[in-house]
Design a protein around this motif. Structure first.
Motif, PDB file in Angstrom:
ATOM      1  N   ALA A  10      35.793  63.199  62.106  1.00 39.87           N
ATOM      2  CA  ALA A  10      34.635  63.370  61.240  1.00 39.87           C
ATOM      3  C   ALA A  10      33.935  62.043  61.004  1.00 39.87           C
ATOM      4  O   ALA A  10      32.703  61.955  60.996  1.00 39.87           O
ATOM      5  CB  ALA A  10      35.083  63.991  59.926  1.00 39.87           C
ATOM      6  N   ILE A  44      33.680  66.431  54.589  1.00 38.17           N
ATOM      7  CA  ILE A  44      34.857  67.204  55.012  1.00 38.17           C
ATOM      8  C   ILE A  44      36.075  66.687  54.269  1.00 38.17           C
ATOM      9  O   ILE A  44      36.331  65.488  54.232  1.00 38.17           O
ATOM     10  CB  ILE A  44      35.077  67.081  56.533  1.00 38.17           C
ATOM     11  CG1 ILE A  44      33.983  67.831  57.296  1.00 38.17           C
ATOM     12  CG2 ILE A  44      36.441  67.628  56.934  1.00 38.17           C
ATOM     13  CD1 ILE A  44      34.081  67.710  58.777  1.00 38.17           C
ATOM     14  N   GLU A  45      36.786  67.602  53.684  1.00 34.13           N
ATOM     15  CA  GLU A  45      38.057  67.212  53.092  1.00 34.13           C
ATOM     16  C   GLU A  45      39.143  67.802  53.969  1.00 34.13           C
ATOM     17  O   GLU A  45      39.152  69.000  54.254  1.00 34.13           O
ATOM     18  CB  GLU A  45      38.175  67.752  51.662  1.00 34.13           C
ATOM     19  CG  GLU A  45      39.422  67.258  50.962  1.00 34.13           C
ATOM     20  CD  GLU A  45      39.772  68.124  49.756  1.00 34.13           C
ATOM     21  OE1 GLU A  45      38.862  68.569  49.060  1.00 34.13           O
ATOM     22  OE2 GLU A  45      40.985  68.348  49.554  1.00 34.13           O
ATOM     23  N   SER A  46      40.005  66.944  54.433  1.00 35.28           N
ATOM     24  CA  SER A  46      41.041  67.449  55.327  1.00 35.28           C
ATOM     25  C   SER A  46      42.344  66.713  55.078  1.00 35.28           C
ATOM     26  O   SER A  46      42.352  65.554  54.677  1.00 35.28           O
ATOM     27  CB  SER A  46      40.608  67.255  56.776  1.00 35.28           C
ATOM     28  OG  SER A  46      41.666  67.593  57.632  1.00 35.28           O
ATOM     29  N   SER A  73      31.221  62.111  56.065  1.00 33.51           N
ATOM     30  CA  SER A  73      32.129  61.421  55.153  1.00 33.51           C
ATOM     31  C   SER A  73      33.357  62.292  54.896  1.00 33.51           C
ATOM     32  O   SER A  73      33.295  63.529  54.914  1.00 33.51           O
ATOM     33  CB  SER A  73      31.413  61.074  53.842  1.00 33.51           C
ATOM     34  OG  SER A  73      31.271  62.225  53.079  1.00 33.51           O
ATOM     35  N   THR A  74      34.471  61.650  54.648  1.00 30.86           N
ATOM     36  CA  THR A  74      35.743  62.369  54.542  1.00 30.86           C
ATOM     37  C   THR A  74      36.384  62.063  53.206  1.00 30.86           C
ATOM     38  O   THR A  74      37.352  61.335  53.120  1.00 30.86           O
ATOM     39  CB  THR A  74      36.682  61.940  55.675  1.00 30.86           C
ATOM     40  OG1 THR A  74      36.736  60.510  55.651  1.00 30.86           O
ATOM     41  CG2 THR A  74      36.194  62.395  57.018  1.00 30.86           C
ATOM     42  N   LYS A  75      35.784  62.596  52.192  1.00 31.93           N
ATOM     43  CA  LYS A  75      36.331  62.332  50.857  1.00 31.93           C
ATOM     44  C   LYS A  75      36.958  63.597  50.291  1.00 31.93           C
ATOM     45  O   LYS A  75      36.803  64.691  50.829  1.00 31.93           O
ATOM     46  CB  LYS A  75      35.212  61.854  49.932  1.00 31.93           C
ATOM     47  CG  LYS A  75      34.836  60.409  50.173  1.00 31.93           C
ATOM     48  CD  LYS A  75      33.912  59.957  49.077  1.00 31.93           C
ATOM     49  CE  LYS A  75      33.529  58.518  49.254  1.00 31.93           C
ATOM     50  NZ  LYS A  75      32.507  58.137  48.278  1.00 31.93           N
ATOM     51  N   THR A 120      41.592  64.789  62.053  1.00 33.00           N
ATOM     52  CA  THR A 120      40.329  65.441  61.722  1.00 33.00           C
ATOM     53  C   THR A 120      39.422  64.485  60.968  1.00 33.00           C
ATOM     54  O   THR A 120      38.229  64.402  61.228  1.00 33.00           O
ATOM     55  CB  THR A 120      40.594  66.693  60.867  1.00 33.00           C
ATOM     56  OG1 THR A 120      41.641  67.438  61.468  1.00 33.00           O
ATOM     57  CG2 THR A 120      39.355  67.540  60.752  1.00 33.00           C
ATOM     58  N   GLU A 121      40.001  63.756  60.055  1.00 35.45           N
ATOM     59  CA  GLU A 121      39.215  62.802  59.275  1.00 35.45           C
ATOM     60  C   GLU A 121      38.603  61.748  60.175  1.00 35.45           C
ATOM     61  O   GLU A 121      37.450  61.349  60.014  1.00 35.45           O
ATOM     62  CB  GLU A 121      40.085  62.156  58.203  1.00 35.45           C
ATOM     63  CG  GLU A 121      40.357  63.098  57.042  1.00 35.45           C
ATOM     64  CD  GLU A 121      40.979  62.382  55.848  1.00 35.45           C
ATOM     65  OE1 GLU A 121      41.472  61.264  56.055  1.00 35.45           O
ATOM     66  OE2 GLU A 121      40.949  62.954  54.755  1.00 35.45           O
TER      67      GLU A 121
END
Lengths: 275, 399
Positions: B80, B69-71, B86-88, B76-77
C-alpha cells in the motif's frame, strides 16, 4: 617510369564512359599495374560513386589545380586494391575550373608514378572534352550499337584524329544485345566497326549486373561470373598488349542454340553466318 | 465536494483476496461508497501490489479514492505504501481527524484531500529544504503538505468556492526554474506519466483538480514529527519499490519524469564547461536557408547556418559556426571551418557522406550503400560534435 595516359570518351552521354573507366581501371589494377583514375567530369562527377569512394574524398582535382593541396594528398586509394587510385572531380564547380594546360601538367606528374592514367572524359565536345583529351596520348572511344551513339562517336573520332597528341584510338562497343542483333533489331558489332572504320578493343554485352554494381559502388569486374566483368577484364588484357580473342557474344543460348545445332547437322547456315 | 466524506469499509472478516474483492463489489453495487474517500480495514490477509491496484481501480470506478488501509499484514502495508496509500490505524486516524476538524471551522472546512505521493517523492526530496518556509501550506493532512511543496506555493481562494487559484511564487532562485511547474505543465507531465503508470494517474488527476488548501495553521512539534515519520516511511518504501517493480524501464521513466528538464541540463555539464569558443558561436550571425540544397550547391557562411529543407548528397555546407539542418543531411557538412572545435552539426536525419568539424573529419561507414535516405515522417535527430579531435554523433533522443 612513364605511364600511359588513356582518355575514355564517347561524345554521347549515357553510353558507359564512367562504368568503362571504373572497370578497366579496376581490371588493370587487379592484373598488377598501378592505375590512377582521373575524373574530369567536374560538376557531374560519378566515378567516385561507382568505386564506392565518395565518402573518402576530401580534396579534388580542382583543389590540386588551385594549389590548396598537393597532388598526392588528393589521390584516394581504393578500398580493396592498393594499386588503384582515384583523383576525383569537384562536384561544386564547373568545367571552366580546370584548363587544358593544368590537366596536362597533372597527367604528366601522374605518369611518373603510375603505369596507367585513365582519364574519364565528360560528355560533349566542348571545353570539358578538350581539357580531358589534352593530357592523353591514347583514347578509347565508347559507343553503343545505336545510330545516335555511333554518329557521336564518329564526330569524336574526327576530333581525336585532328589532335596530334593522340597517337592511337580504339573502339569499345558497349551494351551489346546478341538477341537483338540476331533478330536484326540492333546493329552488329561488325557494322559499327565498319561505319567507324576503326579497330575494336572490346565488346561488352548488356548486363543487368552493371546497375546493381553501380548502386553498390562495386565495379563489376569484382563480381564473379558476370559476362560484362569478363569482357572488361579482356579489354584490360588487350590494353596491356595481350592477344585475347573476342568473346563470341553472338553465340546463341538455350533453345536457339539447340535449333542451330540441328540446322548445322542438316547443313543449313544460320542467320548470322549468312551475314 | 462529496469526495471529502470518508467511507469506512470493514473487511477484517475476509479470509482471502477473493473475499475482499467480492465484498467490495457488493458495496460498490449499492452506490453507497460513490464519491467518497474509502478507508479499508483489512484483517491479516496478505495482498500484493497488483491485487491492491485492482482493488484501487475498482474503487476508482465509482469516483472514490482509496485513501487509507489498515492491515495487520506487513506485506500488505508495504504494498500500500508503495502505491501511495497511507497505512494507518483507522481508529487513530479517525480521532485525529475529528480533533483537527474541531480546531477549525467545523462546517465549511473540508477535510483533508488525498494526493498520492509516489510520483512526487523525488521532487519532494528536492524541495525538502524549502519545506520549513512553507509553513502556511502545512495542514491537517501531510499529503497536502507534499502537494504544496510540489507547486512551491498555492494561494488559496475562498474555500467555499471550491476552486483554487494557483499562482506561481516568485522565483527565489532563478536556477530552480525547472522545478517550478505551473499547473498546466504539471498536468501535461501527468499525462506523460500516465502512459507508464495508468493506475496511479487515475486517482491523481481528480486529486489535482479537487485540490483545496486549508487556512493556515501553525505547525506544532507533534505534527512535524508525524510528517517526518510518514515521509520516512514513504522513502523507505520507495527504495523497496525498486525491488518490487519488475519492469526496469517503467521505473526509470518514473524516476526521470520529474527530473527531465534538469537531467537535460545536467547532461552537457559533465562533458565540458562553456568555453570562449562556445560563446563565439553564440555570438555569430545565423543564415537561414529555406530550400533544398542539391548536388553541387555550396553554402558558405561566416556564422551559423540553418537549413530548412533537405541537403542532398553532393552538396557542401561550410560554416564557421554550427550547422543545423531541419531535414535530411546527405552531403558534406563542415562546421567550424575557421577552426572552432566547439561547432556542431545537427540534423533531423544525419546521413552525411562526410562530417567535418574544425580539423577533424569523419566519413560515412562503407557498409551504407544507399546514399539517398528514404523519406518518411519518422526522424532520428542526431548531433555531431568534435570531442578531442574525433567526431562523435549523439542521438538527441538519448539526452
Amino acid at each position: 617510369m612513364t605511364g600511359r595516359v588513356i582518355v575514355i570518351t564517347s561524345g554521347k552521354g549515357g553510353v558507359g564512359k564512367t562504368t568503362t573507366s571504373a572497370n578497366i581501371g579496376t581490371a588493370l589494377a587487379k592484373s598488377g599495374s598501378s592505375v590512377v583514375l582521373v575524373d574530369t567530369d567536374i560538376g557531374l562527377r560519378n566515378l567516385d560513386l561507382l568505386l564506392g569512394l565518395e565518402n573518402r574524398i576530401v580534396y579534388t582535382l580542382v583543389d590540386v589545380v588551385e594549389e590548396r593541396c598537393k597532388l598526392k594528398q588528393a589521390l584516394v586509394k581504393d578500398k580493396k586494391n592498393p594499386n588503384l587510385c582515384l583523383l576525383a572531380a569537384a562536384q561544386t564547380r564547373d568545367k571552366s575550373a580546370v584548363s587544358s594546360e593544368q590537366l596536362k601538367s597533372i597527367c604528366e606528374q601522374l605518369q611518373e608514378d603510375f603505369d596507367f592514367v585513365l582519364v574519364d572524359c565528360p560528355a560533349g565536345i566542348e571545353e570539358g572534352f578538350k581539357t580531358a583529351v589534352s593530357g592523353a596520348s591514347e583514347a578509347i572511344v565508347v559507343t553503343t550499337p545505336e545510330m545516335s551513339a555511333v554518329r557521336d562517336a564518329d564526330r569524336i573520332i574526327g576530333l581525336l584524329e585532328a589532335r596530334e597528341e593522340i597517337k592511337s584510338y580504339k573502339l569499345l562497343v558497349n551494351r551489346v544485345r546478341p538477341n537483338m542483333i540476331q533478330s536484326n533489331d540492333m546493329m552488329s558489332v561488325e557494322d559499327v566497326c565498319d561505319i567507324l572504320s576503326s579497330d575494336l578493343i572490346g565488346v561488352i554485352p548488356e548486363d543487368t549486373g552493371i546497375i546493381t554494381s553501380t548502386n553498390r559502388g562495386e565495379p563489376i569486374v569484382n563480381v564473379e561470373d558476370s559476362p560484362a566483368g569478363k569482357a572488361y577484364i579482356n579489354v584490360a588484357r588487350r590494353i596491356k598488349g595481350e592477344e585475347v580473342p573476342f568473346m563470341d557474344i553472338n553465340q546463341p543460348t538455350g533453345f536457339a542454340a539447340f535449333i542451330d545445332k540441328i540446322k548445322k547437322l542438316f547443313g543449313i547456315k544460320s542467320k548470322q553466318d549468312n551475314e | 465536494m462529496e469526495l471529502n466524506t470518508r467511507y469506512i469499509i470493514d473487511l477484517t472478516h475476509a479470509g482471502t483476496p477473493a473475499d475482499v474483492v467480492f465484498e467490495l463489489s457488493n458495496i460498490i453495487e449499492k452506490q453507497e461508497a460513490a464519491n467518497k474517500r474509502i478507508w479499508l480495514k483489512l484483517g491479516d490477509i496478505t495482498l500484493n501490489q497488483s491485487q491492491l491496484l485492482s482493488i484501487n481501480s475498482l474503487i476508482n470506478s465509482i469516483n472514490s479514492t482509496l485513501s487509507l488501509i489498515e492491515s495487520q499484514s506487513q506485506q500488505t502495508e508495504l504494498a500500500a505504501a508503495t502505491l501511495g496509500i497511507s497505512t494507518k490505524d483507522v481508529e487513530e486516524e479517525l480521532q485525529e481527524e475529528l480533533s483537527s476538524l474541531e480546531a477549525k471551522d467545523p462546517v465549511d472546512a473540508p477535510s483533508e484531500q488525498y494526493i498520492p505521493m509516489t510520483e512526487h517523492i523525488e521532487e519532494e526530496s528536492k524541495n525538502k529544504d524549502n519545506e520549513d518556509d512553507d509553513t502556511d501550506a502545512v495542514d491537517v493532512n501531510n499529503d497536502t503538505v507534499n502537494a504544496e511543496v510540489i507547486d512551491n506555493e498555492k494561494e488559496t481562494a475562498a474555500v467555499s468556492d471550491e476552486k483554487t487559484e494557483q499562482t506561481e511564487s516568485a522565483l527565489e532562485n532563478s536556477q530552480d526554474k525547472s522545478d517550478v511547474l505551473d499547473s498546466s505543465s504539471k498536468e501535461t507531465c501527468d499525462g506523460v506519466n500516465s502512459e507508464n503508470t495508468a493506475e496511479t494517474t487515475d486517482k491523481e488527476i481528480p486529486a489535482h483538480n479537487d485540490f483545496t488548501a486549508l487556512p493556515a495553521e501553525p505547525m506544532t512539534e507533534e505534527k512535524e514529527e508525524e510528517i517526518q515519520e510518514q515521509l520516512d516511511s514513504i522513502f523507505d518504501s520507495e527504495t523497496k519499490l525498486e525491488n518490487i517493480l519488475s519492469d526496469e524501464k517503467e521505473l526509470s521513466d518514473m524516476k526521470n519524469w520529474p527530473l527531465t528538464k534538469e537531467a537535460e541540463d545536467n547532461f552537457e555539464i559533465p562533458e565540458e564547461e562553456m568555453t570562449d569558443e562556445d560563446y563565439e558561436i553564440l555570438q555569430m550571425n545565423t543564415q537561414y536557408h529555406k530550400q533544398t540544397v542539391r548536388s553541387g550547391q555550396v553554402i558558405k557562411s561566416n556564422g551559423n547556418v540553418v537549413i530548412i529543407g533537405d541537403c542532398h548528397p553532393g552538396c557542401e555546407i561550410h560554416a564557421a559556426g554550427d550547422i543545423t539542418v531541419w531535414g535530411i543531411l546527405g552531403g558534406i557538412a563542415h562546421a567550424g571551418c575557421k577552426g572552432n572545435t566547439k561547432a556542431r552539426i545537427r540534423a533531423l536525419t544525419l546521413n552525411a557522406i562526410q562530417l567535418r568539424i574544425a580539423d577533424s573529419y569523419a566519413r560515412r561507414p562503407d557498409h551504407i550503400k544507399n546514399i539517398y535516405v528514404e523519406k518518411s515522417n519518422t526522424f532520428t535527430p542526431e548531433e555531431a560534435r568534435n570531442v578531442n579531435g574525433s567526431i562523435v554523433i549523439l542521438k538527441i533522443n538519448d539526452r
